[in-house]
Every structure is written in C-alpha cells, then in structure tokens.
Design an enzyme around this catalytic site. Structure first.
Site: not given
Ligand code: OAD
Length: 267
Positions: A105, A122, A213, A237
C-alpha cells in the site's frame, strides 16, 4: 476459544511475526481496494493511469483526466485514517512480537499510526523523489491538501500541467524534476525496501498475509519465498485469494474483525 484460534494464538505468542499487507487492510479506512467493485482500476485503466508512459501521455494529451485522477485518489488518501488492524500491527511491534510490515500500500497509514519497521515495496504516495540521485522528500497532508484544492479548481489545460510540475519541483542536489514516490507498473521495486523485506522474512516464524489478492508480481512472490523457508503462512481475507494455496491457516474474516478477536489473547 475454538481449536483453530487456540493454535493461532499460540503461534502468534511465539513472536517473530511479519505482516504482508495489501489494499484490504486499508479498505476499512475508506480506501477502496484495486480489484473490488468500487476499485480504482474499474474506473481508471491501469495500463494508462498506473504506468509512467500513460501518465506522460495524459499530461500532454489529456491533463483534465489526469487532474481528475490525481484529485480523486489523493482525496481518498487524505480522508483516510488508520483502522483497528493498522493499530493492532503497531501493538504487536510494541510488544516485540512483530518484526516488521511489508506493505504493497502507498497510503502511509502504517507510519501514520506509529509503526516503525515498514517496507513500502510499492512506494508512498506522499513521497516525491529524484530518480537520478535518490534525494527524496515526504510532503505533509497539509501541503498535499492545498495542492489538490488548487488543482481541483483549475480548468485550463496549460495551468493544470504547470501546477503539477510546480508542485513536483526540482531536486535540490542535481536539479532533475522530482517524480512521484509511487512505484508504477513496469518500474522496478525499490531495492532498499526489497532488501528490508527479505531481512524481515529471513527472521520470520509466521507471516500474516492481510488483505491482498496476491496477483501482482514480484510482490506476491514474497509469501512463496517465506513458505519455502518453513515460515507458517496465515492468510486473512474475507474472500478467496491466490495465496490460499500456501496458507497453513486460512482466516475468512475482515482484517479488523480478526484482530479484534485475537488481540485480547495476546496480553
Ligand atoms: P487487491 O484489490 O488486488 O486485493 C485486495 C484484497 O483485499 C482482496 O483479496 C479482498 O478480498 C481483500 N479485502 C477486502 N476487504 C478486506 C478487509 N476488510 N480485510 C481483509 N481483506 C480484505 O489489492 P492488492 O492485493 O493490494 O500495485 O493489489 C496489489 C497491487 O495491485 C497494489 O499494490 C497495486 C495494485 O495494482 C501497484 O500500484 C504497483
């Protein structure tokens, strides 16, 4: 306490915890996740808005769309406050149970609640840096608020571009134009932050994968690195993720809900 919770608590009590966080941990702070229903990438095409080439293209061809994107995303960051899950990780660090946080984040929320050992792989949306000599500056929320306030009012394309370049400013050491501290798609991850991440993982006993994710690489390779070294993987998650396949403990809960349940048992 059920058997699974009992085992999880005793694992966490052993300490040497590392957290690997994604957008889900900040969802409860009002920052939409990237791939969720109200996610940023549903509205703004990441191949344009999350790449350097795309941003340069917008600056030249469509400054009004770039302005809308900057204003919308920074307003979200500026309105967000750390939530229970961020404070829980800070608490674990204070108790010497947690070694550090590796976060994907860019919202600064771990630092804002006082966590010390944080690797921002990131980057950070509040940071601006020189890509030649690596000089960097962290802008205060107040500075960003006033920039956004001005930018929002601007209608002229030329003045939007001028306003953005003026805000970025130049490096006081080598005069190169400063750039956003965010790591865009296609850019390398910051070396120092990566090294710090591996340092944390090399000492870890337990890795808490919170709200990610697990689809964006190379970041998502870090939990696999930990798994290979025998680190216990806890995936927190509410929905299925790519990391489920390596989880020793799968917790289908929102991050704050999980910590509200667990923290009282950690003394
Ligand atoms: P995603 O949007 O891909 O995934 C978010 C995850 O959080 C999903 O699996 C949801 O199910 C979960 N989620 C939602 N609410 C939640 C909660 N209250 N508690 C726990 N989990 C919850 O986001 P990231 O995995 O962070 O990269 O994405 C990775 C990267 O993709 C980011 O850092 C960014 C993006 O493009 C760059 O900017 C380079």
């Amino acid at each position: 306490m059920d058997e699974k919770t009992k085992n999880l608590v005793s694992l966490l009590k052993r300490g040497r915890i590392v957290a690997f966080c994604g957008a889900g941990i900040s969802a409860e702070s009002g920052i939409p996740t990237f791939r969720g229903e109200d996610g940023l990438w549903k509205k703004y095409d990441p191949t344009v808005y999350a790449t350097v080439e795309g941003i340069v293209y917008l600056l030249i061809k469509s400054p009004l769309s770039l302005r809308d994107f900057i204003v919308e995303s920074y307003q979200i960051f500026l309105n967000a406050q750390p939530n229970f899950a961020h404070y829980a990780l800070k608490k674990l660090e204070d108790k010497n149970l947690l070694i550090g946080i590796i976060t994907q984040n860019i919202d600064d929320l771990h630092f804002r609640c006082g966590s010390k050992n944080v690797a921002e792989i990131h980057g950070n949306a509040f940071e601006f840096l020189c890509r030649r000599c690596n000089w960097r500056i962290k802008r205060t929320p107040k500075e960003l608020e006033s920039f956004i306030y001005q930018l929002k009012k601007e209608k002229s394309k030329w003045r939007i571009v001028k306003g953005i370049l003026k805000f970025l400013g130049r490096c006081p050491q080598c005069n190169r134009r400063l750039e956003s501290g965010i790591v865009f798609f296609g850019q390398q991850l910051p070396q120092k932050e990566l090294e710090r991440s591996y340092q944390y993982l090399n000492q870890a006993k337990t890795l808490l994968c919170i709200g990610t994710s697990g689809v964006v690489y190379p970041a998502a390779s870090l939990p696999y690195y930990a798994k290979e070294r025998g680190v216990k993987i806890v995936v927190i998650n509410p929905e299925a993720s790519e990391l489920d396949e390596i989880a020793d403990y799968l917790v289908r809960e929102e991050a704050s809900q999980f910590f509200r349940r667990i923290i009282p048992f950690l003394g």
